[in-house]
Design a protein around this motif. Sequence first.
Motif, mmCIF file in Angstrom:
data_model
loop_
_atom_site.group_PDB
_atom_site.id
_atom_site.type_symbol
_atom_site.label_atom_id
_atom_site.label_comp_id
_atom_site.label_asym_id
_atom_site.label_seq_id
_atom_site.Cartn_x
_atom_site.Cartn_y
_atom_site.Cartn_z
ATOM 1 N N LEU A 119 0.830 -1.204 0.000
ATOM 2 C CA LEU A 119 0.000 0.000 0.000
ATOM 3 C C LEU A 119 0.865 1.255 0.000
ATOM 4 O O LEU A 119 0.660 2.172 -0.809
ATOM 5 N N LEU A 120 1.841 1.300 0.877
ATOM 6 C CA LEU A 120 2.656 2.513 0.994
ATOM 7 C C LEU A 120 3.532 2.708 -0.240
ATOM 8 O O LEU A 120 3.778 3.840 -0.660
ATOM 9 N N GLU A 121 3.962 1.596 -0.804
ATOM 10 C CA GLU A 121 4.737 1.718 -2.036
ATOM 11 C C GLU A 121 3.877 2.367 -3.113
ATOM 12 O O GLU A 121 4.325 3.223 -3.876
ATOM 13 N N ARG A 122 2.627 1.960 -3.148
ATOM 14 C CA ARG A 122 1.737 2.562 -4.139
ATOM 15 C C ARG A 122 1.498 4.023 -3.834
ATOM 16 O O ARG A 122 1.465 4.857 -4.724
ATOM 17 N N PHE A 123 1.322 4.326 -2.580
ATOM 18 C CA PHE A 123 1.141 5.724 -2.163
ATOM 19 C C PHE A 123 2.312 6.580 -2.639
ATOM 20 O O PHE A 123 2.140 7.717 -3.046
ATOM 21 N N ALA A 124 3.509 6.006 -2.559
ATOM 22 C CA ALA A 124 4.699 6.774 -2.900
ATOM 23 C C ALA A 124 4.744 7.126 -4.381
ATOM 24 O O ALA A 124 5.438 8.054 -4.789
ATOM 25 N N HIS A 125 3.987 6.386 -5.193
ATOM 26 C CA HIS A 125 4.068 6.605 -6.639
ATOM 27 C C HIS A 125 2.909 7.414 -7.192
ATOM 28 O O HIS A 125 2.789 7.569 -8.390
ATOM 29 N N VAL A 126 2.050 7.903 -6.297
ATOM 30 C CA VAL A 126 0.929 8.731 -6.766
ATOM 31 C C VAL A 126 1.136 10.145 -6.244
ATOM 32 O O VAL A 126 1.201 10.349 -5.034
ATOM 33 N N THR A 127 1.258 11.100 -7.156
ATOM 34 C CA THR A 127 1.392 12.491 -6.714
ATOM 35 C C THR A 127 0.025 13.157 -6.690
ATOM 36 O O THR A 127 -0.922 12.688 -7.335
ATOM 37 N N LEU A 128 -0.062 14.248 -5.973
ATOM 38 C CA LEU A 128 -1.325 14.990 -5.955
ATOM 39 C C LEU A 128 -1.640 15.533 -7.349
ATOM 40 O O LEU A 128 -2.802 15.721 -7.696
ATOM 41 N N ALA A 129 -0.586 15.764 -8.132
ATOM 42 C CA ALA A 129 -0.821 16.228 -9.496
ATOM 43 C C ALA A 129 -1.559 15.152 -10.302
ATOM 44 O O ALA A 129 -2.409 15.459 -11.141
ATOM 45 N N ASP A 130 -1.256 13.888 -10.034
ATOM 46 C CA ASP A 130 -1.977 12.799 -10.708
ATOM 47 C C ASP A 130 -3.465 12.872 -10.388
ATOM 48 O O ASP A 130 -4.318 12.710 -11.266
ATOM 49 N N ILE A 131 -3.767 13.101 -9.142
ATOM 50 C CA ILE A 131 -5.166 13.164 -8.737
ATOM 51 C C ILE A 131 -5.834 14.392 -9.353
ATOM 52 O O ILE A 131 -6.965 14.325 -9.830
ATOM 53 N N ALA A 132 -5.097 15.499 -9.358
ATOM 54 C CA ALA A 132 -5.649 16.714 -9.960
ATOM 55 C C ALA A 132 -5.946 16.491 -11.441
ATOM 56 O O ALA A 132 -6.954 16.985 -11.964
ATOM 57 N N ALA A 133 -5.091 15.724 -12.103
ATOM 58 C CA ALA A 133 -5.319 15.438 -13.516
ATOM 59 C C ALA A 133 -6.588 14.611 -13.689
ATOM 60 O O ALA A 133 -7.379 14.842 -14.618
ATOM 61 N N ASP A 134 -6.787 13.670 -12.786
ATOM 62 C CA ASP A 134 -8.005 12.864 -12.818
ATOM 63 C C ASP A 134 -9.221 13.765 -12.614
ATOM 64 O O ASP A 134 -10.244 13.618 -13.283
ATOM 65 N N PHE A 135 -9.072 14.709 -11.714
ATOM 66 C CA PHE A 135 -10.148 15.676 -11.501
ATOM 67 C C PHE A 135 -10.451 16.435 -12.794
ATOM 68 O O PHE A 135 -11.624 16.610 -13.152
ATOM 69 N N ASP A 136 -9.421 16.854 -13.505
ATOM 70 C CA ASP A 136 -9.635 17.598 -14.746
ATOM 71 C C ASP A 136 -10.428 16.769 -15.758
ATOM 72 O O ASP A 136 -11.297 17.274 -16.459
ATOM 73 N N ASN A 137 -10.109 15.475 -15.799
ATOM 74 C CA ASN A 137 -10.859 14.595 -16.695
ATOM 75 C C ASN A 137 -12.334 14.558 -16.328
ATOM 76 O O ASN A 137 -13.209 14.671 -17.190
ATOM 77 N N ARG A 138 -12.594 14.386 -15.040
ATOM 78 C CA ARG A 138 -13.979 14.335 -14.584
ATOM 79 C C ARG A 138 -14.687 15.639 -14.900
ATOM 80 O O ARG A 138 -15.863 15.665 -15.283
ATOM 81 N N MET A 139 -13.962 16.719 -14.703
ATOM 82 C CA MET A 139 -14.504 18.050 -14.949
ATOM 83 C C MET A 139 -14.908 18.202 -16.413
ATOM 84 O O MET A 139 -15.959 18.757 -16.716
ATOM 85 N N ALA A 140 -14.062 17.681 -17.287
ATOM 86 C CA ALA A 140 -14.346 17.813 -18.718
ATOM 87 C C ALA A 140 -15.627 17.072 -19.069
ATOM 88 O O ALA A 140 -16.384 17.482 -19.955
ATOM 89 N N ARG A 141 -15.890 15.994 -18.366
ATOM 90 C CA ARG A 141 -17.094 15.202 -18.662
ATOM 91 C C ARG A 141 -18.334 15.776 -18.000
ATOM 92 O O ARG A 141 -19.450 15.592 -18.483
ATOM 93 N N HIS A 142 -18.160 16.420 -16.840
ATOM 94 C CA HIS A 142 -19.307 16.955 -16.093
ATOM 95 C C HIS A 142 -19.066 18.395 -15.676
ATOM 96 O O HIS A 142 -18.928 18.674 -14.493
ATOM 97 N N PRO A 143 -19.051 19.298 -16.623
ATOM 98 C CA PRO A 143 -18.714 20.692 -16.299
ATOM 99 C C PRO A 143 -19.671 21.301 -15.280
ATOM 100 O O PRO A 143 -19.298 22.218 -14.547
ATOM 101 N N ALA A 144 -20.855 20.776 -15.191
ATOM 102 C CA ALA A 144 -21.853 21.377 -14.302
ATOM 103 C C ALA A 144 -21.469 21.231 -12.840
ATOM 104 O O ALA A 144 -21.841 22.049 -12.000
ATOM 105 N N LEU A 145 -20.706 20.196 -12.523
ATOM 106 C CA LEU A 145 -20.403 19.916 -11.126
ATOM 107 C C LEU A 145 -19.106 20.590 -10.656
ATOM 108 O O LEU A 145 -18.501 20.170 -9.685
ATOM 109 N N ALA A 146 -18.729 21.628 -11.376
ATOM 110 C CA ALA A 146 -17.429 22.234 -11.111
ATOM 111 C C ALA A 146 -17.194 22.578 -9.647
ATOM 112 O O ALA A 146 -16.255 22.105 -9.018
ATOM 113 N N GLY A 147 -18.072 23.398 -9.094
ATOM 114 C CA GLY A 147 -17.799 23.972 -7.779
ATOM 115 C C GLY A 147 -18.171 23.059 -6.638
ATOM 116 O O GLY A 147 -18.583 21.910 -6.828
ATOM 117 N N HIS A 148 -18.019 23.614 -5.484
ATOM 118 C CA HIS A 148 -18.321 22.860 -4.293
ATOM 119 C C HIS A 148 -19.763 23.026 -3.897
ATOM 120 O O HIS A 148 -20.355 22.167 -3.260
#
Lengths: 155, 155
Positions: A119-148
């Motif tokens: 688990l920790l080895e996997r944690f070490a290989h995921v940056t927050l930028a990776d997650i942010a990129a995933d967020f951007d993908n989701r955003m592109a598909r569902h622009p309506a849900l942008a904000g909080h």
Amino acid sequence: MRYDGRLSRMLHVLIHMARHKGAATSDLIAQMLNTNPVVVRRTMAGLREKGYVHSEKGHGGGWTLSRGLEEMTLLDIYRAVGEPPVFAVGPACDRPECLVEQAVNSALADAFAEAERLLLERFAHVTLADIAADFDNRMARHPALAGHAGSGCAS
Amino acid sequence: MRYDGRLSRMLHVLIHMARHKGAATSDLIAQMLNTNPVVVRRTMAGLREKGYVHSEKGHGGGWTLSRGLEEMTLLDIYRAVGEPPVFAVGPACDRPECLVEQAVNSALADAFAEAERLLLERFAHVTLADIAADFDNRMARHPALAGHAGSGCAS
DNA sequence: GAGTTTGTAACTTTGCTTGTTGCATAAGGT
DNA sequence: ACCTTATGCAACAAGCAAAGTTACAAACTC
């Protein structure tokens, strides 16, 4: 047994902060997390000690990132929130005298150690930028849900 | 956050039962675990439902194993105690509206799923007989610590 | 100096696990 | 039959840790 949501919440906040212009106050962050500012300060204090965020008092103060998302891994943040125990199950007692219990603990400890390492080895290989990129993908598909929308999480 | 020790405790009990002649009462088991008989019945009820143990009322009654240790794996017992959540950390909320939080949850869920798969696979390959064999080894090295001595675990 | 915002300590609330009590049910011994 | 020994189960109490709350001091901006 209930989850420890600190890691999840802090990741959430950090990514929001990266998209936020200027400092974010504890109050603002608390609204995003549906919690209250004191709890935010408590948890963010750990991140500050490790140098991931910076806080400033007074007018225009609040919290800012001290480095880019690509320079923070899940492992970093996991450690910064205090390395909470990963597993919810474990030995009934730490220093058993009973040899049966020792054998049981040993068998479980081996299995858990291996899983934790993975688990920790996997944690070490995921940056927050990776997650942010995933967020951007989701955003592109569902622009309506942008904000909080302040809705956060009712649970 | 505190551990769930049910799995550990039940493994402990089952191996003792295998070495015990005749039925073991809830009271006796409670003493071994430093707890009380009602809690024992509560937890053992899960094992009974799955067919690993049998209970009988009245004089000479108590709990007995319904099968050999070599026919029970860690995975079996883990499931019998209710498959408690393996991880102590997790998402702050299950159905987040916020897309950032969704991305965070997704990243964490992937990592946890992989670690859990590894753990349970390992559980499936360890029988209680394996643990009992380990116990026998320890016993050979430290014959003095054979019994329970009622001391149990102070923690 | 007035207004913001963090820092921190103390206390309260909440949710979960375990422990406890009480009693019904069932089986065995005499 | 009657008593003792057990489990079964429900309801309640206790303990504990995380989160929430309150209160106030300290520091910074305008």
